[in-house]
Every structure is written in structure tokens, then in C-alpha cells.
Design a protein around this motif. Structure first.
Motif, short mmCIF file in Angstrom:
data_model
loop_
_atom_site.label_atom_id
_atom_site.label_comp_id
_atom_site.label_asym_id
_atom_site.label_seq_id
_atom_site.Cartn_x
_atom_site.Cartn_y
_atom_site.Cartn_z
N GLN A 196 0.82 -1.20 0.00
CA GLN A 196 0.00 0.00 0.00
C GLN A 196 0.86 1.25 0.00
O GLN A 196 0.57 2.25 -0.67
N ARG A 197 1.94 1.23 0.77
CA ARG A 197 2.82 2.40 0.81
C ARG A 197 3.53 2.62 -0.53
O ARG A 197 3.71 3.75 -0.99
N THR B 110 -6.19 3.86 -6.31
CA THR B 110 -6.24 4.42 -4.94
C THR B 110 -5.46 3.51 -4.01
O THR B 110 -5.39 2.29 -4.22
N ALA B 111 -4.88 4.07 -2.91
CA ALA B 111 -4.11 3.31 -1.91
C ALA B 111 -4.63 3.63 -0.51
O ALA B 111 -4.70 4.81 -0.13
N ASP B 112 -5.00 2.53 0.33
CA ASP B 112 -5.53 2.73 1.70
C ASP B 112 -4.41 2.38 2.69
O ASP B 112 -4.38 1.33 3.31
N VAL B 113 -3.45 3.33 2.90
CA VAL B 113 -2.30 3.10 3.80
C VAL B 113 -2.72 3.09 5.27
O VAL B 113 -2.26 2.24 6.05
N PRO B 114 -3.59 3.99 5.76
CA PRO B 114 -3.96 3.97 7.19
C PRO B 114 -4.54 2.64 7.65
O PRO B 114 -4.23 2.16 8.74
N ALA B 115 -5.42 2.05 6.79
CA ALA B 115 -6.03 0.79 7.21
C ALA B 115 -4.98 -0.31 7.31
O ALA B 115 -4.96 -1.10 8.27
N ALA B 116 -4.08 -0.36 6.32
CA ALA B 116 -3.02 -1.38 6.36
C ALA B 116 -2.08 -1.15 7.56
O ALA B 116 -1.61 -2.10 8.19
N ASP B 117 -1.81 0.13 7.85
CA ASP B 117 -0.93 0.45 8.99
C ASP B 117 -1.56 0.01 10.30
O ASP B 117 -0.89 -0.54 11.19
N ALA C 58 0.96 4.24 -2.96
CA ALA C 58 0.72 5.65 -2.65
C ALA C 58 1.91 6.51 -3.10
O ALA C 58 1.74 7.61 -3.64
#
Length: 1000
Positions: free
Chosen positions: A284-285, A762-769, A288
């Protein structure tokens, strides 16, 4: 030990050399050292002790009193002793510290010396040297004799005042003597070693037990046992319960290992979950980051396209500046060449005009050869250089010539003065020689005067000594008369006391007589005239009277010797004074001293005149040398001044000829130098003008070529296109940065991660973090739990291993220490020792009991069965001894009471101490490994015995000959001369010293 031979010289009252062969003297077992009180009997005892120990027998006396004051100066005092012990036969030689004569008169201290030899037999003269150093000799003798000085004077040599020291010694001191004499110190060392070994083993056991308890506490803590289980484990360690401790260790280690394995499995599962969440977060990172990079590159690409026209204009301006820069140097060179040509032409014109108006106008004509003119003027000026210098020095030389003539006149005056001074010198020297002749012989006169002073001083000292000795003799004679009366009175008191004592004994015996019963004295059954009862006198009274009489006799003898010595010293002083009294001797000394002073003054004046004559002759020689030097200098100066005047006149003439009409040679040389300089400057200006014109033509040609190469029409175009270096660099940076940015943006958009994007992703970094954080937290907790469980398991296992090791070490130490502890307890009166007596004390008790028994065999005879010695556990006086068993008490069988040895009378103390000393010698002689006591010396004490007891004591001493031992008796008791044939007789000499004679 046995003493074979004693030799002494200049010791105590003995000024001569004497040798005593103790082997021959003690052939019968007994020998006597007899003589009047104070004659030097005890000095022989001191000599023996000094030879062995370097000090005298009396610990309170100093060895300084050993050197004889009666010996002649220069006679070295010494003692030589031959003795044998278990270590062999030895000869020791000692000399005490004393004053010896020194060269030139007077005395100087001589330190004590000592030598030691080992002999093959007692009568050997030489022997093998052992040492010649005082300290080493003392150490060797301590090893050879074994006994120290105090022990020696308690067992071998019994001097006055110390005869009863062993009888009255403290148990601790008696113990030390017995250990040395019997050689039982090995038991003491063995006992101390066993005690030390036991102390060390107990320390190790205590340390091992403490280590086991510490290991048990550490194990309980590492295993995390509850309080009751931990207390049980520590209690088992304190009780030494190895089985319980081993079982508890095995159970705890197994439980901790199971918990650690389960926690490690949970940690591995949590690690797999965290790895999957971490990989998703990374994807994900990366997405992004790629979307953000694509948007930034597209925005930068648009900005670069908008700036393209301005960058193109800057590139054109930069190109013109670069072309103009190639011709800038040619333009500058042309301008500089033009300026140089104009300046050279103007300078040449100005110089020609100035020359035409000056004294050298002919040089302004262009047809003149300037080089030739310059060389001619230079050569003429150079030829005048010597005359210029010569002309400059003429005034100074004239002044110097005047001064030299004045100095020459002064030298003539000085020469005349020296001649006058030398003319009067002989008369002055003759006067000084006459004065010196009158003082010759003063040295011999002073020697005679000094000898007279020394003689007068000796006479004065002797006269004063006569006065002092007269006063001392008068006082000593008064004391001698008083002492004689006192001695006579005390002798009367003693005779009266003895008569009263005898009368009292007769009355006491008569009071117990009964008709029909036999008399204990004569055996008769009838008693016709019994002695009447009398209050009588006690034995103590008789002994006190005898002691007072002996003291008075000693005092009388000492005073008599002192009076005799004072008379001799008075006679010697009177001979030295020659009949003069102190005032007459002082007058003679004053006259002699005045003669010395007069002779000394004459010697001093003679030395002064001698020095003055030497100085006068030196001054005469100096004046003679000065006159000769001055005469030579004056002649040389006269000749030198004449030469200087002639040379000055010739040089003045030469300078006048070289001026050429000028005021001076220097002025004419200056004019020639200026003409040469003008010719040179004109030459230089013409050359510079021609060179500047040529440089200008060359610069114009290079400019034309440079403009063609740069593509510029003229110098003005070059100046218009030229830019400063900073501006040119700024334009170049701007163009280069624009082109680099275009390339970088193109490369970035072509990257695979950016080129593959459409912009709709689109990239969902907060959820993966958040998901990875949850998984990581679970892994951290599981890892901590697993690590803690493993550490606890390892700590528990290590603590269990240390506990097992401590148990094994404790068991091994207990097994090894048991024999040591048992032996030490027996040797040190510990557990298992039923008699509560240490090993060393037990050995000494057996020896001491033998000594007491041997002493009682003799004491029973000497005391007629009245006294017996008894060993007690307490100190004498009733106190408990810390090392029981070496105390002594005297059993009085008349009253059946026990007495402290200190309560015995003088005579009783003497014969009880003697029996104890002889008993000690008997037991030691019977022992193997102890000190052989083959010779015994007894100094005084026999005068305190009554005739009956004296007979018994002498009988006991006579028994010693059967065992080959020898006893030397030191006494002035007259009755002993009749009883003992072998003796050393000490007698006083008329001069105050003593001598001895050996009777064998």
C-alpha cells in the motif's frame, strides 16, 4: 652444653691475660671460684655469658663495664670460650666496645668484634672459621646453644640475684625454658599446625554450608517458589538434606521447561500473522508513493514547457558572449601598444630638448655616436677613482701626522721617567734585606716556646690534680674510717646473734629432755646439767646480721681500694707538678705563652718582609722591561712619523695634477659621470621608441585576425558582446538546469512503477498500517512472554546446577575435613580429649613431673625430709594458669602445709633452687634430643646455709661427679676452701686490679 676453656684479657678488674682450663679444673666434678668480695669472681661468669651472647649476665647491667680500667693503653680486651653442645665443638672470641689509642694522641671508639670457629676437639688451636661478623656470630651461637640469655642464666649459669629465677618464674616463662631445654617445641608447632589446619577446614566447611544455603535461596528465587516451598528448600539446605533439595530442583526445572515451550509456540504463530500484515502495508505504501510521484512529474513537465522561450533567448546571449571573449585580449593588446608608442615618442623628444640646453649639447645631435661618447666618459671617470679616494683622505692623514708627532714627544718624557725610577731601586732592596736578616731564626724560637707551653700546661694540670686528689683522698679516708667502724660493729652484732641463736637452740633442746629418754645430740639417758631456757635468736635474725656484715665488709673493701687508688693518683700528680703549686704553674704557662706570641709575631713579620722583597724585585723587573719596551717604541715611532710626512707630500702633488682645471678631482670625476649617464639615457629613449612602434604594428595584425575568427565586425562589437564572468556563469547554469530538468522528468515518467499507472488507482495506507500495528503488538507480547518463560527456565536450571555443585562440594569437604578436625580436637584439648590438656602441655607436664621428682630426690636429703616440691595446675599464689600444670609449690612436711616458693627464707630458697636446677640437669641428661647441661655455675648463696645444710648440699653436689658433670661454685665462704681442692683464687693487686690463680 659443656664449657672446656675460658681465656680473658683486660676484662673487668683483670688487667692481664688469664686462661682457665675447666676440663682439668672440673675433673672431680666440683670446683670453686673464691676470693674477697669485689675482687672479680662474678666477672668470670659475666665473661662466659658475654662470650655467648654479647652481653653480661645481669640484664640491668651494661657491657660497657667489661673493658678493664687497669689495663695499659692499647691492650685489647677480649674473652675467648671453648665449649661443646649437641651441634659440635666451637671456639668463640669476642671483644667489647672500648676506647683505643689513635695516632697523634688521644683515643677513638673501637666497636665490638666477634669471631667463631668450629673445632674437631676441645684442645685444637686453629679450627674452621664460621663467621667474623658480630650479628652472624650471635645468630650462629643462638642456634648452637639453643637457650637464650635469660634461659641460660636460669639453667646453666646462675648469677647473683638470679639464682632462684627458675624456681620463682611464672608458669609461662618456665614453659619457655622447658621447651628450649627439652627440645619439645616441635609439639607446640605440631599443635599450632593442627589448630591452624582445623581452623582452615572449619572455615572451608562453614563457607561450603553457607554456599549451599545461598545456592538454595538463589534457586528458590529463580524457580519462583511460593513462600512455604521456598522456606522448605532453605531449611533442607541448612539441615544438609541433599535428597530433598535434588528432588525439588528436578521438579522445578521440568515445570519451567514446559511453560517455556508453550510460550515459544504462541510467539511463532503471532510472528506469521505479523509478517503477512507487514507485507500488505508495504504494498500500500509503495502504491501511494508511485501515484504521488506521477502527479509531481506531470506538473513539473508543464512548468518546463512554459519556460522554454526565455531559456532559448538566454542560450543565444550566452553564445555571443563566448565569441566576444575570444577577441577581448586582442582588443586590449592593441590599445596598450598604442599608448606605449605615444609615450615613447614624447619621452624621446623631451630628453633631446633638455640635453641641447645643457653642458653636453653636442650629444643632442643625432649624428653623434652615443655609444662611443658613453664609453669615453665612463673610462675617464674610472681612471680618477683612485685619486678621488686619495684626495678624500688627505685631511685625516694630516691630522694623524700631527697627533703622532705629539705622542712621540710624550713617549720621550715617559722614557726619561722610567730611567730615573730604575736608578733608585738598588738602595730600596738593600734596606729590605737588612730588615729581613734581623728576623731570621724566629721559627726555631717559636718551637722552643711551644714546647715550654706544653710542659707548663702539663705541670699546671698536674698541680690542679694534686689539689683535687688531696681533697678526694681526705674525704675517702674519712669514709674509710667510718666504714671500718661500721664493719667492726656489724661483725660484733653477727657474733652476738649467732651466740644467742646457739644458746637458744640448746635451751630449746634441754626443755624437751626427760629422764630415761636419750638426748638427740649426745644419746645419753641422763641429763645432769641441762641448758637453761633462753629467748634466743631466730635464723632470720642471724641471716640478716650476716648480710649486714657482708655489706659492710664489701663497702670497707671498696673504700680501701679507692683510698689506695687515690694515693697512687696523688703521687703521680705530685711527680708531674714537680713541687709547684697552681699559681706558680700558671705564671710559668703565661710566660711561655707570651714567648710563643712574640715568636709568632716575628714569624708573621718575616713572612710579610719576604713577600714585600719578592714584590719589590718583581716591580724592579717590571720597570726594567717597561724601559726597554718604551725605548724601542720611541725609536720605531720616530722613523714611522718621518715616512708618513714624505708620503703625504707626494700624494698631495698627484691630486693637484689630476683636477684638469676643476676645483677638485672629485668634481671633475662627477662631471664625467654625468656625461656618461646623459649618453646612456639618450640611447635608452631611442631604443624604447623603436620598440614601441614595432609592438603597435604587431598588435593591429593580431586584432584583425581575432575579429575574423569570432565573426565580429570591429572592436566595438567585441566590447558590446562581452559579459562579466558571473553573468555568463549564471546564464550557463540556467540553460543547463532547464535541459537537465527536462531529461529527469522524462526519465521519471518512463519508470515502470509510474508508466504503468492510469491515475485512477487508490491506496488505503492507514487501514493497512492499523492492521500491522495490531499484529505487531500481539507479536511483541508473545515474544516477551516466551523470552521471560525461557529466561526463567534457564535461570531455574542454572540455579539448580549451582545447588547440586554446592551439595557435592560440601559433601567432599566434610569427608576430607573429618580426620583433621578429630586430630586437632585431641591436640588442643577439644571434644574427645578426656583430660582437657593440650598436646604440648601434656608433653611438658610429663617432663616437668620428672624434673620435680629428680629435684625432690636431692631436696629430701638436703632439707632432712622437711621440704618437697609439688607441681600444681594454678599459678603460684592461687591463680589459674591459662596453660595449667607448670606451677610450683613447696610442701612443708613439718606442718603439712603448702607454701609459695616466695615465702622461703634466703638459705631455703638457695638449696631448693639448687635442687631444682640439678634435677632439671638430671632429666635433661637422661633425655635424647634436648640440651645437654654438662656444666653448671652457681654464683654465691652458700653463705646463707648453716653448717648442717651446707654439708648436705655439698654431698649432693659431690654426687654429680658420678655422671661426669661439673659444678662451679662462686663464693667467698672460707669453709668451702677446705672442702673443694680444685679452685680458682682471685686476688687483688696493689695497683687496684685483680689477678687469678688456678689450683688443680
Amino acid at each position: 652444653m659443656r664449657i672446656h676453656r675460658l681465656t680473658l684479657q683486660a676484662i673487668g678488674p683483670f688487667p692481664g691475660r688469664h686462661t682457665v682450663d675447666l676440663d682439668a679444673l672440673s675433673a672431680s666434678g666440683l670446683f670453686l671460684l673464691e676470693g674477697p668480695t669485689g675482687a672479680g669472681k662474678s666477672t668470670l661468669i659475666d665473661a662466659i655469658v658475654f662470650a655467648l651472647y654479647g652481653v653480661v649476665a645481669d640484664a640491668d647491667s651494661s657491657s660497657d663495664r667489661l673493658p678493664s680500667h687497669h689495663a695499659a693503653p692499647g691492650v685489647e680486651p677480649f674473652v675467648e670460650l671453648v665449649m661443646s653442645t649437641g651441634a659440635g665443638v666451637f671456639r668463640v672470641w669476642r671483644s667489647p666496645a672500648h676506647q683505643r689509642p689513635k695516632r697523634g694522641g688521644g683515643f677513638t671508639p673501637q666497636r665490638a668484634r666477634a669471631k667463631l670457629w668450629r673445632l674437631a676437639r676441645p684442645d685444637q688451636d686453629g679450627g674452621d672459621p664460621v663467621s667474623a661478623h658480630v650479628q652472624e656470630v650471635g645468630s650462629e651461637l643462638r642456634r648452637i646453644v639453643v637457650l637464650d640469655r635469660a634461659q641460660f642464666t636460669q639453667t646453666v649459669v646462675l648469677p647473683q640475684g638470679q639464682f632462684a629465677s627458675f624456681l620463682r618464674a611464672r608458669p609461662e616463662d618456665r614453659r619457655t625454658v622447658l621447651q628450649e631445654v627439652f627440645g619439645t617445641a616441635v609439639y607446640e608447632r605440631l599443635q599450632r599446625q593442627l589448630a591452624e589446619d582445623a581452623r582452615r577446614e572449619r572455615g572451608r566447611l562453614d563457607a561450603a554450608r553457607a554456599g549451599t544455603v545461598t545456592a538454595a535461596r538463589a534457586f528458590a528465587s529463580a524457580a519462583g517458589l511460593v513462600e512455604t516451598d521456598a522456606a522448605a528448600v532453605v531449611g533442607a539446605a541448612e539441615d544438609g538434606d541433599a535428597a530433598t533439595l535434588t528432588r525439588a530442583a528436578d521438579e522445578a526445572v521440568g515445570a519451567h521447561e514446559c511453560r517455556a515451550s508453550a510460550a515459544e509456540a504462541d510467539r511463532d504463530a503471532a510472528a506469521d500473522t505479523e509478517r503477512v500484515a507487514r507485507e500488505h502495508l508495504r504494498d500500500q505504501r509503495e502504491l501511494a508513493a508511485a501515484l504521488a510521484r506521477r502527479g509531481a512529474l506531470l506538473a513539473e513537465q508543464a512548468a518546463l514547457a512554459a519556460a522554454e522561450p526565455a531559456v532559448t533567448t538566454a542560450a543565444e546571449r550566452l553564445d555571443r558572449a563566448r565569441r566576444a571573449a575570444t577577441a577581448v585580449s586582442a582588443v586590449a593588446a592593441r590599445e596598450q601598444a598604442g599608448e606605449r608608442a605615444a609615450a615613447a615618442a614624447a619621452s624621446h623628444r623631451d630628453l633631446l630638448g633638455a640635453t641641447a640646453a645643457g653642458p653636453d649639447a653636442d650629444l643632442a645631435d643625432e649624428s653623434v655616436d652615443l655609444t662611443a661618447a658613453h664609453e669615453a666618459a665612463t673610462a675617464a671617470a674610472g681612471a680618477l677613482a683612485e685619486l678621488v679616494t686619495l684626495e678624500e683622505g688627505l685631511p685625516a692623514r694630516a691630522d694623524a701626522l700631527a697627533r703622532a708627532r705629539a705622542a712621540l714627544g710624550r713617549d720621550a718624557e715617559h722614557l726619561e721617567a722610567l730611567a730615573v725610577a730604575l736608578a733608585v731601586r738598588p738602595a730600596g732592596r738593600a734596606a729590605r734585606e737588612d730588615a729581613l736578616g734581623e728576623l731570621r731564626g724566629a721559627g726555631a724560637e717559636r718551637a722552643r716556646a711551644e714546647a715550654a707551653v706544653a710542659a707548663a700546661g702539663r705541670v699546671l694540670t698536674a698541680a690542679r690534680a694534686v689539689e683535687d686528689r688531696t681533697r678526694e683522698l681526705t674525704a675517702a679516708q674519712t669514709e674509710l674510717a667510718t666504714a671500718a667502724r661500721t664493719a667492726e660493729q656489724r661483725a660484733d652484732v653477727e657474733r652476738a646473734a649467732r651466740r644467742a641463736w646457739v644458746a637458744g637452740m640448746a635451751g630449746a633442746l634441754a626443755a624437751g629432755l626427760a629422764d630415761g629418754d636419750p638426748c638427740p645430740v649426745c644419746g645419753a639417758a641422763e641429763h645432769p646439767v641441762p641448758a637453761p631456757a633462753s629467748p634466743g635468736t631466730s635464723t632470720a635474725d642471724v641471716e640478716a646480721a650476716a648480710a649486714a656484715r657482708e655489706t659492710a665488709e664489701r663497702t670497707l673493701t671498696e673504700l680501701g681500694a679507692r683510698v689506695a687508688a687515690l694515693r697512687e693518683r696523688l703521687a703521680a700528680a705530685d711527680d708531674g707538678a714537680g713541687g709547684r703549686d697552681v699559681p706558680a704553674a700558671q705564671a710559668e704557662l703565661a710566660a711561655a705563652e707570651e714567648a710563643v706570641r712574640a715568636a709568632t709575631d716575628a714569624i708573621v713579620r718575616s713572612a710579610e718582609l719576604t713577600a714585600e722583597l719578592a714584590e719589590f724585585d718583581a716591580e724592579t723587573a717590571r720597570l726594567t722591561d717597561a724601559h726597554a719596551t718604551a725605548a724601542a717604541a720611541h725609536a720605531a715611532g720616530t722613523e714611522r712619523v718621518a715616512g708618513q710626512a714624505a708620503q703625504l707630500a707626494a700624494d698631495t702633488e698627484r691630486c693637484a695634477a689630476g683636477r684638469a682645471g676643476a676645483p677638485s678631482v672629485a668634481e671633475w670625476a662627477r662631471r664625467l659621470t654625468a656625461r656618461a649617464e646623459t649618453a646612456r639615457r639618450l640611447q635608452d629613449a631611442a631604443r624604447e621608441r623603436r620598440a614601441a612602434d614595432a609592438a603597435l604594428a604587431d598588435a593591429e595584425e593580431r586584432l584583425t585576425a581575432a575579429l575574423a575568427a569570432a565573426g565580429l565586425p570591429d572592436a566595438a562589437a567585441v566590447r558590446a558582446g562581452t559579459l562579466p564572468a558571473a553573468d555568463q556563469a549564471a546564464l550557463e547554469r540556467r540553460v543547463q538546469q532547464h535541459r537537465s530538468a527536462l531529461a529527469r522528468v522524462a526519465d521519471g515518467l518512463a519508470e515502470p512503477a509510474v508508466a504503468g499507472l492510469t491515475g485512477a488507482e487508490t491506496a488505503d495506507v492507514p487501514a493497512a498500517d492499523a492492521a500491522h500495528a495490531t499484529a505487531l503488538q500481539a507479536l511483541t507480547a508473545a515474544s516477551a512472554a516466551a523470552r521471560e518463560a525461557r529466561v526463567r527456565a534457564e535461570q531455574c536450571a542454572a540455579a539448580a546446577d549451582r545447588l547440586r555443585t554446592a551439595l557435592a562440594e560440601s559433601a567432599e569437604l566434610t569427608s576430607r575435613a573429618a580426620p583433621v578436625l578429630r586430630a586437632a580436637a585431641l591436640a588442643t584439648a577439644g571434644d574427645g580429649n578426656t583430660i582437657s590438656t593440650t598436646l604440648a602441655t601434656y608433653v611438658l607436664l610429663r617432663r616437668f613431673e620428672d624434673v620435680v621428682a629428680a629435684a625432690n630426690d636431692r631436696l629430701t636429703v638436703v632439707s632432712d625430709g622437711r621440704y618437697a616440691l609439688e607441681r600444681i595446675d594454678e599459678r603460684e599464689g592461687g591463680q589459674r594458669s591459662p596453660r595449667a600444670g607448670l606451677g610450683l609449690q613447696v610442701r612443708d612436711h613439718q606442718t603439712e602445709t603448702a607454701r609459695d616458693p616466695r615465702t622461703l627464707s634466703g638459705g631455703e630458697t638457695f638449696y631448693v633452687s639448687l635442687c631444682l636446677a640439678l634435677g632439671l640437669a638430671d632429666v635433661v641428661r637422661a633425655e635424647a634430643g634436648g640440651v645437654e647441661l654438662g656444666t653448671l655455675f652457681i654464683d654465691e648463696g652458700f653463705g646463707s646455709l648453716d653448717p648442717v645444710t651446707l654439708d648436705a648440699v655439698m654431698a649432693e653436689l659431690g654426687r654429680l661427679r658420678d655422671g661426669g658433670r661439673a659444678v662451679g661454685i662462686v663464693s667467698h665462704v672460707a669453709d668451702l676452701k677446705d672442702r673443694i681442692a680444685e679452685r680458682v683464687a682471685v686476688r687483688r693487686l696493689p695497683g687496684g686490679g685483680s689477678s687469678l690463680t688456678v689450683h688443680c
